[in-house]
Design an enzyme around this catalytic site. Structure first.
Site, short mmCIF file in Angstrom:
data_model
loop_
_atom_site.label_atom_id
_atom_site.label_comp_id
_atom_site.label_asym_id
_atom_site.label_seq_id
_atom_site.Cartn_x
_atom_site.Cartn_y
_atom_site.Cartn_z
N HIS A 35 -16.47 -14.10 -18.32
CA HIS A 35 -17.55 -13.55 -17.51
C HIS A 35 -17.17 -12.16 -17.01
O HIS A 35 -16.03 -11.72 -17.13
CB HIS A 35 -17.85 -14.46 -16.33
CG HIS A 35 -16.66 -14.71 -15.44
ND1 HIS A 35 -15.87 -15.84 -15.55
CD2 HIS A 35 -16.10 -13.97 -14.45
CE1 HIS A 35 -14.89 -15.78 -14.67
NE2 HIS A 35 -15.01 -14.65 -13.97
N ASN A 89 -6.01 6.08 -2.04
CA ASN A 89 -6.91 5.36 -2.95
C ASN A 89 -7.46 4.07 -2.36
O ASN A 89 -8.04 3.25 -3.08
CB ASN A 89 -6.22 5.08 -4.30
CG ASN A 89 -4.98 4.21 -4.17
OD1 ASN A 89 -4.85 3.44 -3.21
ND2 ASN A 89 -4.08 4.31 -5.13
N ASP A 90 -7.29 3.86 -1.05
CA ASP A 90 -7.77 2.63 -0.43
C ASP A 90 -9.28 2.49 -0.58
O ASP A 90 -10.03 3.45 -0.45
CB ASP A 90 -7.40 2.59 1.05
CG ASP A 90 -5.90 2.45 1.27
OD1 ASP A 90 -5.17 2.34 0.27
OD2 ASP A 90 -5.48 2.47 2.44
N ASN A 98 0.85 -1.20 0.00
CA ASN A 98 0.00 0.00 0.00
C ASN A 98 0.88 1.25 0.00
O ASN A 98 1.23 1.78 1.04
CB ASN A 98 -0.92 0.00 1.23
CG ASN A 98 -1.93 1.13 1.18
OD1 ASN A 98 -1.99 1.89 0.22
ND2 ASN A 98 -2.74 1.23 2.22
N ARG A 139 -2.30 -13.66 -19.45
CA ARG A 139 -2.65 -14.90 -18.78
C ARG A 139 -4.17 -14.97 -18.84
O ARG A 139 -4.86 -14.01 -18.46
CB ARG A 139 -2.14 -14.89 -17.33
CG ARG A 139 -2.46 -16.17 -16.55
CD ARG A 139 -3.74 -16.03 -15.76
NE ARG A 139 -3.95 -17.13 -14.84
CZ ARG A 139 -5.06 -17.34 -14.14
NH1 ARG A 139 -6.08 -16.48 -14.27
NH2 ARG A 139 -5.17 -18.36 -13.33
N ASP A 151 -7.79 -16.37 -17.85
CA ASP A 151 -8.52 -17.01 -16.76
C ASP A 151 -9.57 -17.98 -17.30
O ASP A 151 -10.17 -17.73 -18.36
CB ASP A 151 -9.18 -15.93 -15.90
CG ASP A 151 -9.80 -16.48 -14.66
OD1 ASP A 151 -9.07 -17.08 -13.85
OD2 ASP A 151 -11.03 -16.30 -14.48
N ASP A 179 -1.75 -1.38 -3.97
CA ASP A 179 -2.01 -0.65 -5.22
C ASP A 179 -0.83 -0.78 -6.17
O ASP A 179 0.21 -1.36 -5.84
CB ASP A 179 -2.30 0.83 -4.91
CG ASP A 179 -1.33 1.43 -3.91
OD1 ASP A 179 -0.12 1.17 -4.03
OD2 ASP A 179 -1.78 2.15 -2.99
N GLU A 201 -5.17 -20.66 -18.26
CA GLU A 201 -5.46 -21.34 -17.00
C GLU A 201 -6.24 -22.61 -17.33
O GLU A 201 -7.46 -22.59 -17.51
CB GLU A 201 -6.28 -20.45 -16.05
CG GLU A 201 -6.47 -21.12 -14.69
CD GLU A 201 -7.66 -20.61 -13.92
OE1 GLU A 201 -7.66 -20.78 -12.69
OE2 GLU A 201 -8.59 -20.05 -14.52
N GLY A 228 -5.47 -2.37 0.97
CA GLY A 228 -5.06 -1.12 0.34
C GLY A 228 -3.93 -1.23 -0.65
O GLY A 228 -3.42 -0.21 -1.13
#
Length: 341
Positions: free
Chosen positions: A192, A34-35, A29, A281, A283, A95, A312, A93
């Site tokens: 999705h 921006n958390d 973090n 990569r 998914d 980033d 994957e 948090g």
């Protein structure tokens, strides 16, 4: 569609690359401003015990469940173990600023390439439930000023804007990684989206009147109201799946995915991919048919012949290799042998 000759050869730099995987929200973090907090998560200290639920977490989780829009509420939430639920609601948090300040550390470990778990706009900690593949999640990359309204959704790439979070990723993180000799690939989730995706929300709310109705497998009642949908996780789940025909995505989401692919591989659209990501990569790759992957692979290699594709796949992926879809797979078959041993 036959693979183009240049699509058959695995990029040389990927052979023997040492990969470092980053799960951004849990990594570092560097920019507390921006958390992400309410309503999507509960801020917790980095050193909080993972196996203990505090009273504040319990209350926040209960309030989120009450406040969630009924139409998109997860009907199984209250039957899940409390610990499982709250872990997914915790926000530490992490980033992309944290990723950037750790690049020298990553390089010092001997890594030559970084795989970033999903960083596109999404409500969850894991970001596999994308709300908008066109933009980097502002809670992962916003550079320290108030987070404004998100750009309105449209599938037309000519109208797509660049947010400050997008620009941070393109203008700061990627160039610094490249300067250090580190390749960066992103996690592409093309099967999705999340229930917060504007195309899905519009389809549910306007039914047949929505231009996105055919993007998803939706069920309607006799009045034309949407009553359910096919999703990756379960019927009417949190991860509504794109519609497919004969192993290919429906025309709407297919074009959307193609445009998103171009956006991140060649951000300024000048035909030179050096300012974009270095590969993908993919998914749940087996959830989309080979007709899509053949086409998409050729698209990727047209943009950047040196972009590797890693699928994957939880089984032997030989049928996907040889220029058909992917250059490699996540090595779950090896893990299945090692874990019990």
């Amino acid at each position: 569609i036959d693979a183009a000759p240049e699509a058959v050869q695995t990029p040389g730099w990927a052979l023997g690359a040492v990969w470092y995987n980053v799960f951004p929200e849990r990594f570092d973090n560097a920019e507390p401003f921006n958390d992400q907090g309410w309503p999507h998560g509960t801020k917790v200290p980095w050193d909080a015990p993972w196996d203990a639920v505090s009273a504040d977490e319990f209350e926040a989780s209960a309030n989120r469940s009450i406040a969630a829009p009924r139409r998109y509420r997860d009907s199984t939430t209250r039957t899940r173990p409390l610990l499982f639920e709250t872990i997914f609601e915790r926000r530490c948090g992490g980033d992309l600023q944290g990723v950037q300040r750790r690049l020298n550390h990553i390089k010092g470990l001997g890594a030559t390439a970084i795989w970033l778990c999903p960083i596109f706009d999404a409500d969850s900690l894991h970001k596999y439930d994308a709300s908008d593949h066109r933009h980097i999640d502002p809670n992962l990359a916003y550079p320290g000023t108030p987070i404004g309204d998100k750009p309105s959704f449209t599938p037309d790439p000519k109208s797509w804007e660049w947010t400050p979070a997008d620009r941070y990723f393109i203008d700061q993180l990627l160039p610094e990684a490249k300067r250090l000799g580190l390749k960066v690939i992103l996690d592409g989730v093309w099967n999705h989206v999340g229930v917060g995706h504007p195309a899905f929300r519009d389809a549910v709310e306007r039914s047949n009147a929505s231009p996105y109705f055919d993007w998803f497998d939706l069920r309607t009642d006799s009045f034309g109201h949407v009553t359910g949908w096919r999703a990756w996780d379960r019927p009417n789940g949190n991860l509504p799946a794109f519609r497919q025909f004969d192993g290919d995505l429906a025309p709407g989401p297919k074009m959307y995915v193609e445009n998103v692919t171009r956006r991140w591989m060649d951000p300024n659209g000048d035909g030179d991919p050096s300012d974009g990501i270095d590969g993908w990569r993919l998914d749940v790759a087996n959830e989309i048919g080979m007709p899509f992957w053949r086409h998409w692979r050729n698209l990727v290699r047209d943009i950047n012949p040196e972009a590797p594709l890693v699928g994957e796949l939880w089984f032997d992926g030989s049928d996907y290799f040889g220029g058909k879809a992917f250059d490699a797979q996540m090595n779950y078959p090896l893990a299945f042998v090692l874990v019990p041993w």
